[in-house]
Enzyme design. Sequence first.
Site, mmCIF file in Angstrom:
data_model
loop_
_atom_site.group_PDB
_atom_site.id
_atom_site.type_symbol
_atom_site.label_atom_id
_atom_site.label_comp_id
_atom_site.label_asym_id
_atom_site.label_seq_id
_atom_site.Cartn_x
_atom_site.Cartn_y
_atom_site.Cartn_z
ATOM 1 N N TYR A 184 -13.409 -2.407 -10.872
ATOM 2 C CA TYR A 184 -12.022 -3.434 -10.913
ATOM 3 C C TYR A 184 -12.068 -4.658 -11.478
ATOM 4 C CZ TYR A 184 -7.856 -5.800 -9.353
ATOM 5 O OH TYR A 184 -6.651 -6.435 -9.292
ATOM 6 N N ASP A 220 -0.629 -2.134 -0.562
ATOM 7 C CA ASP A 220 -1.394 -0.801 -0.402
ATOM 8 C C ASP A 220 -2.699 -0.825 -1.021
ATOM 9 O OD1 ASP A 220 -0.364 -0.089 -2.626
ATOM 10 O OD2 ASP A 220 0.563 1.641 -1.623
#
Length: 261
Positions: A184, A220
Amino acid sequence: MTADQNPNEQTHAHTTAGTAADGRTIALVTGANKGIGYEIAVGLGALGWSVGVGARDDGRREAAVRRLTEDGVDAFGVPLDVTDDASVAAAARLIEERAGRLDVLVNNAGVTGAAPQEPTRVALDTVRTAVETNVIGVIRVTNALLPLLRRSASPRIVNMSSTVGSLTRQTTPGAETGPISAAYAASKTFLNAVTVQYAKELRDTGILINAGCPGYCATDLNGFRGVRTPQQGAAVAIRLASLPDGGPTGAFYDDEGVVPW
């Protein structure tokens, strides 16, 4: 205006620039059916813009458009999977048929990737997935929509990044940089580099392209562990989307101003 100036200080001149006959600026937000993307759509709609809700899931997309419309936003659904060539091409055709051009593109869709993400333990597929969505997806969507953006009087592109992609912060002792992440965080560094290259290529076109960090928001994407709301996270994108002509390009911002590369 230079890249080291704070866009927070600028007026929203773009709200009256590059508009259609009915006075509406046309925007597309990817990953807009929930979280930060949805709140970006809310904010752009509050400016009086017509907002395309880009999302893969038909049900969630339609529900988001319905909620936005009920709240007075001129919203329309755009089926869009940023990892799929055919889907992106179809989205570009939809916008061309609906509006004939695009004024603002917000590349918001993104993934964090699975754990673990320590470089000695990360699965290669995890890295591929993060790069495919967070970087290649942005390039795919941007290039497909550039012909429509070039038809705008004041085109803007906003790439939603993260300060975890800042190499300066990652190498500053004591700086808060989040968990070690070879997928990420590295994908956001890659996205920042791509943003700079776009800005260099498009510098003389009037297209302003910048990266923005929403901060650590409860979505989320992180299991709702964030400390900021999606609405707070959307603010930087809304500011960068509505920069005036002559505003900064090829820069990286969060709510406090310029983020170091």
